[in-house]
Design a protein around this motif. Structure first.
Motif: not given
Length: 123
Positions: A87-115
């Motif tokens: 949809k047009p509202e999906d227009t955005a810059m998309y970033y991937c990110a990573a963090r150590w998996d401690d069981g909180n993938c959806h709620t925790a802060t991500y500390n590695y980011w792509g460009q």
């Protein structure tokens, strides 16, 4: 150190599809949560989808449920975001990110980011 490189962005018409890829480089990338975030023009960054290190657990923002699918191939150290029915509202810059998996993938802060990779959806 984890390095992330996104690809697959582009311009599509509404209703179209794109698949974003995020290649990870670094120590034990397969032990990390994978996440996709986006920043629409003039708006704050938002979480789109996350996936646990083994791929068993995925979570999505309500705005993309049923249209986007996050997946990963740990042998290739790559996380994907399949985006359908765009949809047009999906227009955005998309970033991937990573963090150590401690069981909180959806709620925790991500500390590695792509460009980031740009996605533009026209009506």
């Amino acid at each position: 150190q984890v390095q992330l490189v996104e690809s697959g962005g582009g311009s599509v018409q509404a209703g179209g599809s794109l698949r974003l890829s995020c290649a990870g480089f670094g120590y034990m990338i397969s032990s990390h949560c994978g996440g996709w975030f986006r920043k629409p023009p003039g708006k704050e960054r938002e979480k789109v989808a996350t996936i646990s290190y083994g791929g068993a657990t995925t979570m999505y923002a309500d705005s993309v449920k049923g249209r986007f699918t996050i997946s990963r191939d740990n042998a290739k150290a790559t996380v994907y975001l399949q985006m359908n029915s765009l949809k047009p509202e999906d227009t955005a810059m998309y970033y991937c990110a990573a963090r150590w998996d401690d069981g909180n993938c959806h709620t925790a802060t991500y500390n590695y980011w792509g460009q980031g990779t740009q996605v533009a959806v026209s009506s």
